[in-house]
Design an enzyme around this catalytic site. Structure first.
Site, short mmCIF file in Angstrom:
data_model
loop_
_atom_site.label_atom_id
_atom_site.label_comp_id
_atom_site.label_asym_id
_atom_site.label_seq_id
_atom_site.Cartn_x
_atom_site.Cartn_y
_atom_site.Cartn_z
N LYS A 117 24.08 -35.42 18.50
CA LYS A 117 25.45 -35.22 19.18
C LYS A 117 25.36 -34.16 20.23
O LYS A 117 25.65 -34.35 21.50
CB LYS A 117 26.63 -34.69 18.26
CG LYS A 117 27.84 -34.57 18.82
CD LYS A 117 28.65 -33.55 18.34
CE LYS A 117 28.75 -32.36 18.74
NZ LYS A 117 29.36 -31.14 18.02
N ASP A 135 31.80 -36.63 18.42
CA ASP A 135 32.00 -35.42 17.49
C ASP A 135 33.24 -35.74 16.71
O ASP A 135 33.58 -37.00 16.47
CB ASP A 135 32.35 -34.31 18.44
CG ASP A 135 33.60 -34.43 19.48
OD1 ASP A 135 34.24 -35.43 19.19
OD2 ASP A 135 33.80 -33.71 20.11
#
Ligand code: SF4
Length: 208
Positions: A117, A135
């Site tokens: 991420k 996220d």
């Protein structure tokens, strides 16, 4: 088509989406993203001006006293582990990368505290390389809008979003989904009464 409706709605809501983390240099952005794990951009923005003015280059950061770093970044949570990450990231960048954050995903993955991420956020925002970082906000919104299944893991959500949206939209869409999840489609008490995507949402009944 559902994806066109989503794009149109998010484009109206967030015509100029920007990342809400403050930074000036490449390594400051990478470290800010690492600090934001399990925290908020607001908290990160409250500590990074102090951190990056007291240690205003990679050499100072890599040689920083761990306890001093911990004191500065304490408000973001998990500060002991994150202080170690900051020091080690600064060391690797200074000693192995010529002081520049690389675009190579494998190299970035070798940095402590840096996962998929973080890499996606950094590459798409800083180098403008198309990526969709998933996220907590992106995952929640994607599932509520039926772009992914409830039990999909983050990698599956990312792959499904990549397949459904044109590559040229990925970076922008990521920012828009984050902002939509943060300010409208919140985890608790989402603003469904005011949502233009209510017709295609799976969760509307639960939340209204
Ligand atoms: Fe989110 Fe509610 Fe809109 Fe669904 S209707 S996308 S849960 S704000």
């Amino acid at each position: 088509m559902k994806t066109s409706k989503i794009i149109e709605y998010l484009d109206n809501l967030f015509p100029n989406p920007v990342c809400e983390l403050n930074f000036e240099k490449d390594y400051e952005f990478l470290i800010a993203i690492v600090l934001s794990a399990q925290s908020t951009d607001k908290r990160v923005n409250s500590v990074t001006p102090i951190l990056f003015s007291e240690y205003n280059n990679l050499k100072l950061l890599k040689e920083a006293n761990l306890c001093d770093l911990e004191k500065i970044i304490r408000p973001v949570g998990s500060f002991r582990k994150k202080a170690y990450y900051v020091k080690e990231i600064a060391r690797i960048l200074d000693e192995e990368c010529g002081g520049v954050v690389p675009t190579d995903r494998d190299k970035l993955l070798s940095f402590p505290g840096v996962g998929r991420k973080t890499i996606n956020v950094f590459l798409s925002e800083y180098y403008n390389i198309p990526a969709i970082a998933v996220d907590t906000h992106v995952e929640r919104v994607a599932k509520r809008l039926g772009l992914a299944k409830e039990n999909d893991d983050v990698l599956t959500v990312e792959t499904k979003l990549q397949k459904k949206f044109d590559k040229s939209l990925w970076s922008r869409l990521h920012l828009q989904l984050v902002l939509f999840g943060r300010y409208h489609c919140k985890a608790i008490k989402p603003e469904c009464y005011n949502c233009g995507l209510i017709d295609i949402c799976r969760e509307k009944k639960k939340n209204l």
